[in-house]
Enzyme design. Structure first.
Site, mmCIF file in Angstrom:
data_model
loop_
_atom_site.group_PDB
_atom_site.id
_atom_site.type_symbol
_atom_site.label_atom_id
_atom_site.label_comp_id
_atom_site.label_asym_id
_atom_site.label_seq_id
_atom_site.Cartn_x
_atom_site.Cartn_y
_atom_site.Cartn_z
ATOM 1 N N THR A 71 -1.117 6.867 -10.377
ATOM 2 C CA THR A 71 -0.761 8.090 -11.108
ATOM 3 C C THR A 71 0.391 7.843 -12.073
ATOM 4 O O THR A 71 0.472 8.475 -13.125
ATOM 5 C CB THR A 71 -0.400 9.209 -10.099
ATOM 6 O OG1 THR A 71 -1.571 9.494 -9.346
ATOM 7 C CG2 THR A 71 0.069 10.474 -10.776
ATOM 8 N N SER A 109 -5.156 3.441 -6.995
ATOM 9 C CA SER A 109 -4.903 2.564 -5.843
ATOM 10 C C SER A 109 -5.982 2.628 -4.756
ATOM 11 O O SER A 109 -6.090 1.691 -3.963
ATOM 12 C CB SER A 109 -3.500 2.769 -5.282
ATOM 13 O OG SER A 109 -3.402 3.911 -4.488
ATOM 14 N N THR A 140 0.063 5.597 -5.270
ATOM 15 C CA THR A 140 0.744 5.844 -3.995
ATOM 16 C C THR A 140 -0.205 5.824 -2.789
ATOM 17 O O THR A 140 0.242 5.657 -1.664
ATOM 18 C CB THR A 140 1.475 7.203 -4.024
ATOM 19 O OG1 THR A 140 0.521 8.227 -4.315
ATOM 20 C CG2 THR A 140 2.582 7.209 -5.063
ATOM 21 N N ASP A 141 -1.514 5.997 -3.040
ATOM 22 C CA ASP A 141 -2.432 6.132 -1.891
ATOM 23 C C ASP A 141 -2.449 4.882 -1.008
ATOM 24 O O ASP A 141 -2.507 4.987 0.216
ATOM 25 C CB ASP A 141 -3.862 6.427 -2.380
ATOM 26 C CG ASP A 141 -3.992 7.829 -2.974
ATOM 27 O OD1 ASP A 141 -3.076 8.646 -2.800
ATOM 28 O OD2 ASP A 141 -5.028 8.096 -3.624
HETATM 29 N N1 LIG Z 1 0.007 9.431 -6.687
HETATM 30 C C1 LIG Z 1 -0.916 8.485 -6.809
HETATM 31 O O1 LIG Z 1 -0.627 7.453 -7.340
HETATM 32 C C2 LIG Z 1 -2.270 8.753 -6.198
HETATM 33 C C3 LIG Z 1 -3.418 8.049 -6.869
HETATM 34 N N2 LIG Z 1 -4.655 8.562 -6.331
HETATM 35 C C4 LIG Z 1 -3.387 6.535 -6.648
HETATM 36 O O2 LIG Z 1 -3.057 6.115 -5.575
HETATM 37 O O3 LIG Z 1 -3.741 5.804 -7.536
#
Ligand SMILES: NC(=O)C[C@H](N)C(=O)O
Length: 377
Positions: A71, A109, A140-141
């Site tokens: 993200t 991710s 973050t995932d």
């Molecule tokens: N906040 C994020 O980065 C979530 C996103 N779906 C990822 O992990 O790529």
């Protein structure tokens, strides 16, 4: 921006594994030492990245900034189908720092694989000797999985700091720039070496072994037991960094490959083993997110007794160790008696990565058990 190609995974080393003991707080000239008596510093440290009374360095600090997507690099896609990684974030406000940027891939991710983690580890090994710190931007995932894989595979001397964002660049509350700036300050701080890969989100500094994502949308999305090992804040433009703890010594591994198939099964009330036999037949090892201290319904006991491949028992509970205390059929004591390996306090997805790396290094079931038993991770 320099794109660096996939570099492959290191050759297997003669020793099955190597325990790197780190002392703290290390000095900039000796950032990592082999000190078996290493213990956490007695008091928290507070200092800006460049203390006002410090002699200016002979050269500008050098930062390697590696973008992998997530993200923090995302925007709404022009076709209206939702967020996708598009543009890596710019590093704000760090004058007099020489930044080398690299983007080995750009992924949401959930598309990260152990092969990408191996590629990233190889890139960091290549960049570390000519830089004072490394920052990795990441979705973050699965950020905690990549952080832990790097924790297990990297023994570079400079700090490696992962960060991401929970909001994208077109949202009013975009947290990307602040997280990126914090991560850069942490990566270049003289007290950061020797702590293993770190995760910096919302001003909290976590070690890769214990950090986990705890919220799907909140900006403070990361936590984990027992919590952050440090904190970065800003007084005006001056960063203030406090470390509270030094992570325990960790082991590093050099797997010949990252292709072992390790599957996770998730336990629930009333599970009679659905999916177990199929997973055990096709995988090289299993991890079960079990109940409480590592217990399962009685039906699982004969299935585990009949499995020669490593079966690691983690817990679906959010904190605490797996312990073989219960003696009813399926209780943790009976599972260990049946040959299952308790995951200590690793969550199931981190236990999976450790098992995958140990299998990739060619360790036997007994050696794998020893690694988990002795917390050599
Ligand atoms: N906040 C994020 O980065 C979530 C996103 N779906 C990822 O992990 O790529």
């Amino acid at each position: 921006m320099r794109a660096i190609k996939a570099l492959g995974v290191r050759e297997r080393q003669p020793l099955p594994w190597q325990v790197v003991r780190l002392s703290g707080p290390p000095s900039p000239s000796n950032p990592q030492t082999l000190d078996p008596l290493a213990r956490p510093p007695a008091a928290a440290t507070t200092m800006p990245v460049m203390p006002s009374d410090a002699t200016p360095p002979a050269r500008a600090p050098r930062l390697a900034l590696i973008h992998t997507g997530g993200t923090i690099a995302s925007r709404p896609s022009p076709d209206g189908r939702g967020l996708t990684p598009q543009t890596p974030p710019a590093l704000p406000g760090l004058e007099e720092v020489q930044v080398t940027e690299a983007q080995p891939f750009s992924l949401p991710s959930p598309h990260m694989t152990p092969a990408h983690m191996g590629q990233l580890a190889a890139l960091i090994r290549e960049l570390a000797p000519t830089h004072d710190g490394v920052v990795v931007t990441h979705g973050t995932d699965t950020l905690e999985e990549t952080a832990f894989a790097l924790h297990l595979m990297l023994d570079v001397k400079v700090p490696v700091v992962l960060t991401g964002s929970m909001r994208h660049a077109e949202e009013i509350s975009w947290d990307g720039p602040a997280n990126l700036l914090d991560a850069a300050h942490v990566a270049l701080h003289p007290h950061s070496p020797g702590r293993g890969p770190l995760v910096v989100i919302g001003g909290d500094i976590f070690d890769a072994r214990t950090v986990t994502k705890i919220h799907t949308t909140a900006v403070d999305a990361f936590g984990g037991y027992p919590g952050p090992i440090g904190r970065i804040d800003r007084e005006g433009h001056t960063p203030r960094l406090h470390y509270f703890a030094m992570p325990e010594p960790r082991a590093t591994y050099h797997p010949a490959h990252l292709q072992a198939r390790v599957e996770i099964l998730y336990a629930y009330a009333g599970w009679t083993g659905e999916g177990y036999a199929e997973a055990a037949a096709r995988a090289d090892g299993l991890v079960i997110a079990a109940l409480g201290t590592g217990n399962l319904p009685a039906e699982l006991l004969p299935l585990i007794q009949g499995t020669a491949k490593p079966v690691v028992i983690a817990t679906r509970t959010h904190a605490g160790p797996v312990l073989p205390v219960y003696g009813y059929a399926g209780g943790g004591a009976t599972l260990v008696e049946a040959g299952a390996i308790p995951a200590s306090f690793l969550n199931a997805h981190k236990a999976r990565l450790l098992l995958l790396i140990l299998l990739g290094q060619g360790l036997t079931r007994e050696q794998i058990q020893t690694v988990f038993e002795r917390d050599e991770f």
